[in-house]
Design an enzyme around this catalytic site. Structure first.
Site, mmCIF file in Angstrom:
data_model
loop_
_atom_site.group_PDB
_atom_site.id
_atom_site.type_symbol
_atom_site.label_atom_id
_atom_site.label_comp_id
_atom_site.label_asym_id
_atom_site.label_seq_id
_atom_site.Cartn_x
_atom_site.Cartn_y
_atom_site.Cartn_z
ATOM 1 N N CYS B 158 0.301 -1.291 -0.252
ATOM 2 C CA CYS B 158 0.270 0.071 -0.537
ATOM 3 C C CYS B 158 0.721 0.792 0.357
ATOM 4 C CB CYS B 158 -0.991 0.050 1.206
ATOM 5 S SG CYS B 158 -2.270 -1.508 0.922
ATOM 6 N N HIS B 289 -2.299 8.454 6.369
ATOM 7 C CA HIS B 289 -2.825 7.163 5.751
ATOM 8 C C HIS B 289 -4.534 6.934 5.911
ATOM 9 C CE1 HIS B 289 -1.960 3.367 3.696
ATOM 10 N NE2 HIS B 289 -2.016 2.349 4.835
ATOM 11 N N HIS B 324 -9.868 2.440 0.155
ATOM 12 C CA HIS B 324 -8.217 2.223 0.383
ATOM 13 C C HIS B 324 -7.731 1.844 -0.725
ATOM 14 C CE1 HIS B 324 -4.275 1.582 1.333
ATOM 15 N NE2 HIS B 324 -4.104 0.471 1.950
#
Lengths: 354, 396
Positions: B158, B289, B324
């Site tokens: 990620c 994040h 996400h």
């Protein structure tokens, strides 16, 4: 000023476990997909951790630790990994379960371990290394991009002293065998040592891990100096000589100073012309070596070429099983490595004797 | 203060819009893109996702691809976003133009579609055999735009997109490239949806970053790219913003979980500030994040407290809009950070009701206008991979 970079440690795991430089003979394989020879992983990884690890991670951690030990480095200032297809076995396992069980009752272990940076992350975990850690996955220049990053790190940050760089790829039962479907593998089984005698499409494949402990410090047991490298995605076949000349010129060199060239010929008659063109032209008078008949072709197979080059430069020995022509080099000073796959992802690496 | 690297083009496609303008309008009007999966074929219709409601066929048509193309969905989304970035910067593509893309699973959508066929030896779709390589998706995009020079892929889960931006900025600074397109792309796949589901970190409602009652993330898809150019190449071109800092560190704690005190995140932010040559007080906004998992948000909060102590700047997670988007997240959020600088606005953190008991941490929940000179963007991934980027105004 550009920093000098030395290779002070190497960990190599491949389908050739013997030491060609001590006179061991090459292993022979009769299948087009063959495995790397595992060392005793228990010497490097705790049994509890070992149990769940895929071969890619085991090979990666082990070769990394061998390289670091040889270089007497405990914790490197960066860990940079290249892998073409990452943790393919775990990917395949999770994917098969998902398809077979129609997305039901899945356990996460293989998913967790399937990400491409698992190897780099696990090395960091094993060494408790909190430093820079990146993974590149660009087909046959995966390891080369990692090396480029390392070279830049040394130049950018005066506090960087040692970097661990490596390439890892594993085979998996199904995904690797899919390469038979699109012509990447030869349709008939051949003997690995006869790879370059074939006039057919496709190649043979295997797996392996090669980690290199790079440092700014030259030591007694330093293998070689890592000079520079070049990466280019697409090169027109007719331009290969010019491209390499331009690379050498950019580094204030010409083809005469190249004592040995290590070529990535993989027996695929659709693309080996890139190498043959060089063999017959620019590097006609240079000693030519090759290696994929020993370790197969995979995305980070060039790690084996770097291992060979570093050992040749250190020992002065050149195992005859590598030779492509009759030209000899008594004390090689500069070795050029050239590789590509399916006509794409070309790379040049230049190493020198210290 | 360091000089940084100029951004001359941005392009983005996500669940909240097909281009930068649409994404911006969604961000300022609080319009999220979380819905049930319609295009992704999965049994988990109950799991909300940030899905782009455009079929592969329409994307291919828009890109004018031939019928038998071998673009994965990540390549289609990627090319779509690159097109916008290249057009905006009027980019000249030549030998010294690089392409660096982050992707976590690359062409997994096609691998999972054809896996059984391939197992049975069927060759009709063998052009997708290599799609399991993340580099395959990257090369399709490079090919589409005629990029033949330096092409590479980063796959650090990620944080991939953020790492791609960092490498591009470093290569420009080192004089290795004159122009480079950097960013990331990931599409929704059964593989990732089921993977995160098996880890039990997907929420069955809209994700609630930094909320005491957060119960997991929403998976999203998207692509975003920036065009970076060396100073001598700008020749009066409009500069959209500057990449002034970047840092990567490893948490070295666990393959998937973050350490309690957010050590990796702390080190990454510290390095980024050092490269930018600024102190933490200069940061005006942090695009976190903020995945909305129990673990990430508490670890990230701890790391933020360690860097900023009592002077925490405005903070929000735009994953409440997009979900996400894995490797693309760092790139999407780089675009949002640049939009925040350009428009002097902090975008809201949606779905927030109760601060975490442990920290009392309060994200910005309504669009906020204020002078903004520096934005910090965080991206963390599996394998302990932590990356922070700092963006600033041109001449700022």
């Amino acid at each position: 000023m550009e920093v000098k970079i030395y290779i002070n440690g190497i960990g190599s795991i491949s389908a050739q476990s013997g030491d060609l430089f001590s006179g061991d003979s090459a292993r022979i394989y009769q299948e087009n997909i063959f495995q790397a020879i595992s060392p005793n992983y228990r010497e490097f990884i705790k049994p509890m951790a070992l149990r769940r690890m895929s071969k890619a991670t085991k090979m990666g951690i082990t070769s990394a630790k061998i390289a670091l030990k040889e270089a007497e480095t405990e914790v490197p200032d960066a860990i940079i990994t290249g892998t073409g297809e990452g943790c393919k076995k775990d990917t395949e396992k999770f994917l098969e379960n998902l398809l077979d069980q129609n997305e039901k009752l899945l356990t996460p272990t293989s998913f967790i371990q399937s990400t491409h940076n698992t190897i780099g992350g696990q090395i960091a975990l094993n060494l408790s290394c909190k430093n820079y850690n990146v993974t590149y996955t660009q087909n046959s220049v995966s390891l080369e991009t990692a090396l480029l990053d390392a070279q830049m790190q040394f130049d950018e940050d005066p506090e960087i002293y040692s970097i661990l760089v490596g390439g890892v790829d594993e085979i998996s039962e199904k995904i690797t065998s899919f390469r038979k479907l699109d012509g990447q593998l030869k349709s008939k089984s051949i003997k690995n040592l006869d790879l370059l005698k074939e006039d057919s499409t496709g190649t043979i494949t295997s797996e392996g891990a090669h980690f290199f402990a790079l440092s700014k410090e030259k030591k007694q047991n330093t293998y070689a100096e890592f000079q520079t490298l070049f990466i280019k995605n697409t090169i027109q076949p007719e331009n290969i000589n010019e491209e390499i000349e331009a690379f050498l010129k950019q580094n204030n060199l010409d083809s005469e100073v190249i004592d040995v060239v290590i070529l990535g010929n993989n027996g695929d008659n659709r693309y080996d012309h890139y190498y043959k063109n060089l063999q017959q032209n620019l590097l006609k008078n240079t000693m030519q070596l090759t290696y994929k008949h020993l370790v197969g072709d995979f995305d980070t197979a060039s790690g084996y070429a770097i291992y060979l080059a570093a050992n040749i430069l250190k020992s002065g020995k050149i195992p005859s099983v590598l030779k492509l022509n009759d030209i000899d080099s008594k004390t090689p000073k500069n070795i050029l490595i050239y590789n590509q796959y399916l006509g794409r992802d070309h790379s040049l690496i230049l190493l020198s004797a210290v | 203060m360091n000089k940084g690297v100029a951004v001359t083009g941005i392009g983005v496609i996500s669940a909240i819009g097909n281009n930068t303008g649409e994404n911006y309008r969604s961000l300022i009007s609080g319009k999220h893109g979380i819905s049930s999966p319609e295009i992704l074929e999965t049994i988990h219709k109950n799991l909300p996702v940030g899905e782009i409601k455009i079929s592969n066929e329409s994307l291919a048509e828009d890109l004018k691809l031939p019928k038998n193309h071998s673009f994965t969905r990540a390549a289609l989304l990627g090319a779509f976003a690159v097109k916008e970035a290249v057009t905006q910067s009027s980019l000249k593509i030549d030998n010294e133009t690089g392409f660096i893309s982050g992707t976590s699973v690359g062409g997994m959508d096609t691998t999972e579609t054809y896996f059984k066929d391939f197992t049975q030896g069927k060759t009709e779709n063998s052009r997708y055999v290599r799609a399991q390589h993340p580099g395959f998706t990257t090369e399709k995009i490079a090919e589409h735009f005629g990029i033949t020079g330096f092409v590479s892929t980063i796959s650090t889960a990620c944080s991939s997109g953020a790492n791609a931006i960092m490498l591009g900025a470093r290569m420009i600074k080192a004089g290795k490239l004159k122009r480079v397109i950097v960013g990331g792309t990931d599409c929704l796949t059964k593989f990732t949806l089921n993977g995160f589901n098996s880890l039990m970190i997907l929420s069955d409602e809209q994700c609630k970053p930094f909320d005491e009652n957060r119960n997991g993330l929403n998976l999203g898809e998207g692509a975003a790219y920036l065009v970076l150019e060396a100073e001598e190449e700008l020749k009066g071109k409009p500069v959209l913003g500057i990449i002034s800092g970047y840092g990567n560190a490893n948490d070295a704690f666990h393959q998937t979980a973050s350490s309690e005190n957010g050590e990796g995140a702390f080190l990454a932010m510290q390095k980024a500030l050092k490269i930018a040559g600024i102190s933490s007080e200069s940061i005006d906004y942090i695009n976190t994040h903020g995945t909305a998992t129990r673990n990430n948000d508490s670890a990230e909060t701890e790391a933020l407290k360690r860097i900023f102590s009592k002077n925490l700047p405005d903070v929000s997670s735009t994953k409440s809009f997009t979900g996400h988007t894995l490797a693309a997240a760092g790139a999407l959020e780089a675009v949002y950070s640049l939009l925040s600088l350009q428009n002097e606005q902090v975008f809201p953190n949606l779905n927030f009701s109760y601060p975490m008991k442990t920290s009392g941490f309060m994200p910005v929940t309504k669009l906020k206008e204020k002078p903004i000179n520096y934005v910090l963007s965080n991206s963390f991934g599996f394998g302990g991979n932590c990356t922070s980027l700092i963006f600033s105004k041109n001449g700022g």
